[in-house]
Design a protein around this motif. Structure first.
Motif, short mmCIF file in Angstrom:
data_model
loop_
_atom_site.label_atom_id
_atom_site.label_comp_id
_atom_site.label_asym_id
_atom_site.label_seq_id
_atom_site.Cartn_x
_atom_site.Cartn_y
_atom_site.Cartn_z
N PRO A 93 25.49 -34.14 -10.00
CA PRO A 93 26.95 -33.90 -10.02
C PRO A 93 27.34 -32.64 -9.24
O PRO A 93 28.40 -32.61 -8.60
N LEU A 94 26.50 -31.60 -9.28
CA LEU A 94 26.78 -30.37 -8.54
C LEU A 94 26.86 -30.65 -7.05
O LEU A 94 27.80 -30.19 -6.37
N ILE A 95 25.90 -31.41 -6.53
CA ILE A 95 25.91 -31.77 -5.11
C ILE A 95 27.14 -32.60 -4.79
O ILE A 95 27.80 -32.42 -3.76
N GLY A 96 27.47 -33.52 -5.71
CA GLY A 96 28.65 -34.36 -5.50
C GLY A 96 29.93 -33.54 -5.43
O GLY A 96 30.77 -33.75 -4.55
N VAL A 97 30.08 -32.59 -6.35
CA VAL A 97 31.26 -31.72 -6.36
C VAL A 97 31.34 -30.89 -5.08
O VAL A 97 32.40 -30.75 -4.47
N ILE A 123 32.32 -33.08 -2.08
CA ILE A 123 33.73 -33.49 -2.15
C ILE A 123 34.65 -32.32 -1.80
O ILE A 123 35.64 -32.48 -1.08
N HIS A 124 34.30 -31.11 -2.27
CA HIS A 124 35.12 -29.94 -1.96
C HIS A 124 35.07 -29.62 -0.46
O HIS A 124 36.06 -29.17 0.12
N ARG A 125 33.91 -29.85 0.15
CA ARG A 125 33.75 -29.51 1.57
C ARG A 125 34.30 -30.59 2.49
O ARG A 125 34.93 -30.28 3.51
N PHE A 126 34.03 -31.87 2.15
CA PHE A 126 34.33 -32.94 3.11
C PHE A 126 35.31 -33.99 2.58
O PHE A 126 35.64 -34.91 3.30
N GLY A 127 35.75 -33.85 1.33
CA GLY A 127 36.61 -34.89 0.75
C GLY A 127 38.06 -34.47 0.62
O GLY A 127 38.70 -34.78 -0.39
N LYS A 128 38.58 -33.80 1.62
CA LYS A 128 39.96 -33.30 1.55
C LYS A 128 40.98 -34.43 1.42
O LYS A 128 42.07 -34.23 0.88
N TYR A 129 40.64 -35.60 1.96
CA TYR A 129 41.59 -36.70 1.97
C TYR A 129 41.35 -37.70 0.83
O TYR A 129 42.00 -38.73 0.77
N LEU A 130 40.40 -37.38 -0.03
CA LEU A 130 40.16 -38.25 -1.18
C LEU A 130 41.24 -38.07 -2.24
O LEU A 130 41.92 -37.04 -2.27
N SER A 131 41.35 -39.04 -3.11
CA SER A 131 42.34 -38.97 -4.19
C SER A 131 42.04 -37.77 -5.09
O SER A 131 40.88 -37.46 -5.35
N PRO A 132 43.09 -37.09 -5.59
CA PRO A 132 42.87 -35.99 -6.54
C PRO A 132 42.10 -36.42 -7.79
O PRO A 132 41.43 -35.61 -8.42
N VAL A 133 42.21 -37.70 -8.12
CA VAL A 133 41.50 -38.22 -9.29
C VAL A 133 39.99 -38.09 -9.09
O VAL A 133 39.25 -37.76 -10.03
N VAL A 134 39.53 -38.32 -7.86
CA VAL A 134 38.09 -38.22 -7.55
C VAL A 134 37.62 -36.78 -7.73
O VAL A 134 36.56 -36.53 -8.31
N HIS A 135 38.40 -35.84 -7.21
CA HIS A 135 38.05 -34.42 -7.36
C HIS A 135 37.97 -34.03 -8.83
O HIS A 135 37.03 -33.37 -9.27
N MET A 136 38.97 -34.45 -9.61
CA MET A 136 39.01 -34.11 -11.03
C MET A 136 37.85 -34.77 -11.78
O MET A 136 37.20 -34.14 -12.62
N LEU A 137 37.58 -36.04 -11.46
CA LEU A 137 36.52 -36.77 -12.14
C LEU A 137 35.16 -36.12 -11.90
O LEU A 137 34.38 -35.90 -12.84
N MET A 138 34.86 -35.77 -10.64
CA MET A 138 33.57 -35.16 -10.32
C MET A 138 33.43 -33.78 -10.95
O MET A 138 32.36 -33.42 -11.44
N ALA A 139 34.52 -33.00 -10.95
CA ALA A 139 34.47 -31.66 -11.55
C ALA A 139 34.22 -31.75 -13.05
O ALA A 139 33.45 -30.96 -13.62
#
Length: 316
Positions: A256-260, A263-279
Motif C-alpha cells: 500500500p505504501l508503494i501504491g500511495v 498515486i501521489h507522484r503520477f496519479g494527478k488525474y485519477l479520481s479523488p476517491v482512488v487517492h482517499m482509498l489508497m491512503a
C-alpha cells in the motif's frame, strides 16, 4: 480585500475531507470505521496479552512482535480522533497545531513500523543462520536497544517536519484531501515554494522506508542462501515457514505504501476517491491484518489463543 482577509483567517485551522462522493454526515460510514478500529485494538491487544501471559513466548521474535503490535495501535490512534470526528460527529475542522501534531505522529509511527519490520527481518536471519546462539545474541538488552534506536531514528527524521510546515504561508484553500493530516497534503496548500519540504520528504522516505525495504530484501537473500544450504528438505521448509508471517507483514505495509507513493507522484488525474482509498488502506489495513496474520500463521500464538477461548468457554 475582504476575501483575502477571510482566507488568512481560515488558516488557524484546516478542513478535513471524508470519502469523496459520500456525504460526511452519513452515519453508516462510522460503523465500518469503528469496526476496523475495534478490530485493531482487540487483535493487537490479544497478541500482547498472549505474549505477556505465556512464558514460552518470551523469546526475541515475540518481543519484536509485541513492539509491532504497540506500533500498530499507536498508528491507529493517531488517525482515530479526526476520522471518527468526521463520520460520527460531522466535525471536519481541525486546528492548525492539532493538524501538525497528528501529522508528526502519523509519519513518526510509520517510520517506526518500517524500522520494526527491519528488526524482525534481522531476528529471522539470526534465528536461521545461528539458531544455537539465537537467544544469546538477541538478549533483552539488545532488543531494548534496537527498539530505542528505532524510536530515536523516527523522532529525529520527523521532528523537522512541523517546523517546515509552520514556516510556510497559507493564503489559498484550507481544505485537505484526506480525513487526517499528512505532510504532502498540507504542503500543497501553501502559497510559497515548497521545494525544501519536498526535498526533505523525499530524502526521509529514501533513507528510512526505502533503505529499510532494501535491507529487508537483503536479509531475505541471506536467509534464502542459508536455507538452501540445509540438507534436509523438511528442515528447509520448517525454517522458511517461520518467516511467512513476517513476509506477509512486510507486504501488507510496503505494497500500500508503494501504491500511495505512485498515486501521489503520477496519479494527478485519477479520481479523488482512488487517492482517499489508497491512503486509508495504507494507514488502516496493516494494524488490522497484522494480528490476524500472526494468529493464523504462528502455531504457538494460534494454540494459545484457542486455549484462552476454551478456558473462557469452560468457565462460563
Amino acid at each position: 480585500m475582504k476575501n483575502l482577509t477571510a482566507s488568512h483567517a481560515n488558516h488557524h485551522s484546516f478542513i478535513l475531507t471524508g470519502i469523496p462522493g459520500i456525504p460526511d454526515k452519513s452515519p453508516w460510514m462510522a460503523f465500518p470505521l469503528g469496526f476496523l478500529y475495534t478490530l485493531t485494538l482487540l487483535g493487537n491487544g490479544t497478541i500482547l496479552a498472549v505474549i505477556k501471559v505465556d512464558q514460552s513466548l518470551h523469546q526475541p521474535m515475540y518481543y519484536f512482535l509485541s513492539i509491532l503490535a504497540l506500533t500498530d495501535v499507536s498508528l491507529s490512534m493517531s488517525t482515530l480522533p479526526s476520522m471518527l470526528g468526521i463520520f460520527w460527529f460531522s466535525v471536519s475542522e481541525i486546528a492548525f497545531d492539532a493538524c501538525i501534531t497528528q501529522m508528526f505522529f502519523i509519519h513518526g509511527f510509520g517510520v517506526v513500523e518500517s524500522g520494526v519490520l527491519l528488526s524482525m527481518a534481522f531476528d529471522r536471519f539470526v534465528a536461521i543462520r545461528d539458531p544455537l546462539h539465537y537467544a544469546s545474541i538477541l538478549t533483552h538488552g539488545v532488543i531494548a536497544k534496537i527498539g530505542i534506536a528505532v524510536l530515536i531514528r523516527a523522532f529525529c527524521v520527523v521532528f523537522p517536519v512541523p517546523f517546515l510546515i509552520k514556516r510556510l504561508p497559507f493564503c489559498h484553500s484550507n481544505v485537505l484531501s484526506h480525513s487526517y493530516c499528512l505532510h504532502q497534503d498540507v504542503m500543497r496548500l501553501a502559497c510559497a515554494s515548497t521545494r525544501v519540504n519536498s526535498l526533505y520528504g523525499l530524502i526521509v522516505v529514501i533513507l528510512t522506508l526505502g533503505l529499510d525495504a532494501l535491507m529487508i530484501l537483503f536479509s531475505y537473500v541471506l536467509i534464502l542462501k542459508t536455507v538452501l544450504g540445509i540438507a534436509s528438505r523438511a528442515e528447509r521448509l520448517k525454517a522458511l515457514n517461520t518467516c511467512l508471517s513476517h513476509i506477509c507483514a512486510v507486504l501488507i505495509f510496503y505494497v500500500p505504501l508503494i501504491g500511495v507513493t505512485m498515486i501521489h507522484r503520477f496519479g494527478k488525474y485519477l479520481s479523488p476517491v482512488v487517492h482517499m482509498l489508497m491512503a486509508n488502506i495504507y494507514l488502516l489495513l496493516p494494524p488490522v491484518l497484522n494480528p490476524i496474520v500472526y494468529s493464523v500463521k504462528t502455531k504457538q500464538i494460534r494454540k494459545r489463543i484457542i486455549q484462552m477461548f476454551q478456558l473462557r468457554k469452560d468457565s462460563a
